[in-house]
Design an enzyme around this catalytic site. Sequence first.
Site, mmCIF file in Angstrom:
data_model
loop_
_atom_site.group_PDB
_atom_site.id
_atom_site.type_symbol
_atom_site.label_atom_id
_atom_site.label_comp_id
_atom_site.label_asym_id
_atom_site.label_seq_id
_atom_site.Cartn_x
_atom_site.Cartn_y
_atom_site.Cartn_z
ATOM 1 C CG LEU C 68 1.138 1.055 -8.597
ATOM 2 C CD1 LEU C 68 2.506 1.608 -8.907
ATOM 3 C CD2 LEU C 68 0.541 0.333 -9.789
ATOM 4 N N PRO C 69 -0.076 -2.297 -5.770
ATOM 5 C CG PRO C 69 -0.710 -4.311 -6.795
ATOM 6 C CD PRO C 69 -0.188 -2.946 -7.087
ATOM 7 C CB THR C 99 0.319 0.590 1.748
ATOM 8 O OG1 THR C 99 -0.774 1.480 1.982
ATOM 9 C CG2 THR C 99 0.962 0.242 3.079
ATOM 10 C CE LYS C 174 -2.600 1.796 5.132
ATOM 11 N NZ LYS C 174 -2.610 1.586 3.687
ATOM 12 C CE LYS C 249 1.507 -4.154 0.685
ATOM 13 N NZ LYS C 249 0.680 -3.067 0.125
#
Lengths: 301, 301, 301, 301
Positions: C68-69, C99, C174, C249
Amino acid sequence: MASKTPVGFIGLGNMGTPMAKNLLKNGYPVIATDVFPESCKELQDLNALVVDSPAEVAKKADRIITMLPSSPDVLKVYTGPNGILKNVKKGTLLIDSSTIDPAVSRQMAVAAEKMGAVFMDAPVTGGVGAASLARLTFMVGGLEEEYNAAQELLTCMGANVVYCGQVGTGQAAKICNNMLLAIGMIGTAETMNLGIRLGLDPKLLAKILNMSSGRCWSSDTYNPVPGVMEGVPSANNYQGGFGTTLMAKDLGLAQNTATDTKTSIPLSSLAHQIYRVMCSRGYANKDFSSVFQFLREEEGQ
Amino acid sequence: MASKTPVGFIGLGNMGTPMAKNLLKNGYPVIATDVFPESCKELQDLNALVVDSPAEVAKKADRIITMLPSSPDVLKVYTGPNGILKNVKKGTLLIDSSTIDPAVSRQMAVAAEKMGAVFMDAPVTGGVGAASLARLTFMVGGLEEEYNAAQELLTCMGANVVYCGQVGTGQAAKICNNMLLAIGMIGTAETMNLGIRLGLDPKLLAKILNMSSGRCWSSDTYNPVPGVMEGVPSANNYQGGFGTTLMAKDLGLAQNTATDTKTSIPLSSLAHQIYRVMCSRGYANKDFSSVFQFLREEEGQ
Amino acid sequence: MASKTPVGFIGLGNMGTPMAKNLLKNGYPVIATDVFPESCKELQDLNALVVDSPAEVAKKADRIITMLPSSPDVLKVYTGPNGILKNVKKGTLLIDSSTIDPAVSRQMAVAAEKMGAVFMDAPVTGGVGAASLARLTFMVGGLEEEYNAAQELLTCMGANVVYCGQVGTGQAAKICNNMLLAIGMIGTAETMNLGIRLGLDPKLLAKILNMSSGRCWSSDTYNPVPGVMEGVPSANNYQGGFGTTLMAKDLGLAQNTATDTKTSIPLSSLAHQIYRVMCSRGYANKDFSSVFQFLREEEGQ
Amino acid sequence: MASKTPVGFIGLGNMGTPMAKNLLKNGYPVIATDVFPESCKELQDLNALVVDSPAEVAKKADRIITMLPSSPDVLKVYTGPNGILKNVKKGTLLIDSSTIDPAVSRQMAVAAEKMGAVFMDAPVTGGVGAASLARLTFMVGGLEEEYNAAQELLTCMGANVVYCGQVGTGQAAKICNNMLLAIGMIGTAETMNLGIRLGLDPKLLAKILNMSSGRCWSSDTYNPVPGVMEGVPSANNYQGGFGTTLMAKDLGLAQNTATDTKTSIPLSSLAHQIYRVMCSRGYANKDFSSVFQFLREEEGQ
């Protein structure tokens, strides 16, 4: 009035011309020169004597003011083949109002002293408007015993003349002021932008900042947000005022002096880089308060 | 006086205690609580009613002020198992003077509205001294029609009460001010340090800045250089004042709101990081103007 | 093949769709859903079972992957009214490859545990190309004893699966990687730009850096200067690759975790702000290596 | 061997001495000088001819290598009263391995050309260890037709000799590399620190970065976190290696060239300021990877 001795003036740009005119107004004969002969026209029409080179000025005047764009220009006008120091008379008072590296000012002072002349740095704040109205502020560095002589001339062109200390401290004061100005302006732009996005009315936010500890010249006198104040560049699409290129130049001088003196200036360095990026992205000729627009402009606008 | 209805007060720390005392002075019965019972002692001696939990306060008072250290504390005091909203009466006015994330303020307002209560954010500037003297500034966010009711109480504790707009805008104004304050302080520290290294007398430099466009609250009211001003933390080894840790916390809030709203705040972000580094290098409890010392301290000192 | 138990897949965007297809290729029946029904078409044509909500997926599958975003999407898909946790069966393995903020991952793990399910975070590096070719890298956080079960599925979609530690450490790895990547890219852009202006051939400069201590992935594998390498976004007008918005982001997540843990990240904070400015100045959809162009573009171009 | 013509060597510091020794090892008679006569002792014992001044070296040798700490030293050794150019013979090859401002290199080339001599800049990477083992890398700027003559000597002292272009490009390449190195190192320090605080094992995090796009020389070859690698300064309390002062000096050169060329280098500028602050806070003589410790050190340690 007729008895006043002539004053040399070198560098008849946007700032130099109104400054020299104010000397004329105060009854000083002016002997002038500029690399661009056409710049001399206006002064000539007012009866200034225009000559061919700084060396010629130095022959004819024992008080000389220089107003030049950058350190290399100052080096050339003072120490070049047709420079002032070629012909300078003993006891001549040399006042440099250019904004340059203080190290160059000190270098010029040493060179002048070798010729028996006196060099002072006297950069200004205030812009073209203040130059026309003789309302500049001069920050003066040099021998204290020569300060009175300098002050006599500078008060013809400015409203404030401040003695700062040894040669180079005039430049230092100028650089310090503009460095803090740049930080305050970008900080105000970031703050106003964030506040607006958080739902605050910009005028109200400016009012709150200005009665609180966030207050600074950029928030209360030169607010960068269109609609908050009148009579400032932000009210006029960032036309006029103090260009981004000039601010970037002054921040470059600040950075150089900080690097030379191993001084940590993290915010000033970043401010320099922000103005540098703006110069390459279409803001070079806008007033430096346009950083509000630069940081804010939305995708697609 | 006897007819005044009681006011609840939750959070009796360095700020909350003098604020609650000023309510008592103005004739309001106070019903208070704190997680540390010993913090209630001083209020109790002044005839405040001390109870066990926020929920108990909410039972007994229909105007409640909270003054807490951080967002999680606010969440717990309002929505926790013994929180205000457990027992809150319809029509209760809840005023939160903590400095927290405006998103949390908005969240509390929604939760309060569900219970028929009204929430306003009203963070302060001014520190412990201003709290004692009832000279705080309150920045208030919330429904405009409830503002008068809030103002009645807040004027007992502060000299300025400013209505900022919808819920969260009080926090926004506070965050914006402190963000610009942080930038101005670090900028002033860098500038004063550079000027001194370039040979300027610090008092003279401060004077020049303060009459020029570099002027800001940190240069003219709270100068960070020892010896320039009296009665400020820099004159007292950076004791007292506004601690570096607190500034780092407020800059963290500023960063969070900027990230949430996708706002570019390069100088503010760097200011945040500088105060963060200072916190881990021995400056946590010094006044935030000690950044002058941090940037300057020489090898071997 | 027929005996394989079905796998749930939620989030069929640019990344999720090829990932789910690779599960199908490996013989796993897939039960899928997405907020945009049209995103499910491609999977449906490949015989995936498309259902209406995450809650429906949870009814039918005891291994579920989410892609998912952002954090709010994850919160909704797991804990929303039609979320996974509504119907999740005891012992279900939940793998989130989004992420997001590691704090949200930890929160989901706690919520899942209350329902008797197991949550792991497993964000990826590698982009759409790697997703199609099943060559992603997964960084996995969660209980070590559940890692083998996760690995079985993840190896169908990726070339590298790395166990990082407790829940949230996959996200941490990450975020850390992308933060250093952003710094390396901007640093490479600045360096290449300065070198070119100082008269160096860009290919030669890249070669020198890559055999020296300046070497980094952005200089040797993904050079941002057009003409230095082939097959990278800089060779294709910064099309494709990893968009500036996505980098901004991820840097926002890095900033949030750093603020939460009071970690000083000065360069990362500045990198974040640079990408944020780029987003508002027309670079949002270009590859993040376009920072070379952003810093370089000349007045008038 | 006996037929080799002598080589002048000026500047017998930590780097110059082992470099000159490698010339002797390769059979070149060496004619040496240094401002500190005691620095010449070691070379003298190896049968180098020690003379009094650069001017004396220039009388006796028609190939001269200089290895000096900074731009002013280079100016003095070449153009000072007892400088090389006082006595330089026509056709002499002058190779300067100092790390200095490329503008000074260009200035020296012009001055040398006036005397009929050839100047090349050839700064090195690799440190004292590489100098002893003749494993330095030389980056050479100057006339291409003179490069072979320079290469003959430089290969006695280095493992790599790279021709970079016109005079000054050797310096440019060196500055560019160290600038990107500084950014990579601080970025790695921030990243490792954040990862550790988020619960990652530092060795594991380094491994993940090094197989991913965060990879850089500072993460894979010179990791700044104690315990991650052996044989690097971080394994030895940041002793040895490349001192913070030297890095700050090189970043100052980078800043100067960027300001001169109006190049935007935001991360590099900030890296410069971070190393500058470290110099004044006790890190001057530690390896530049100690930025990990600087950013991390906790209150009270």
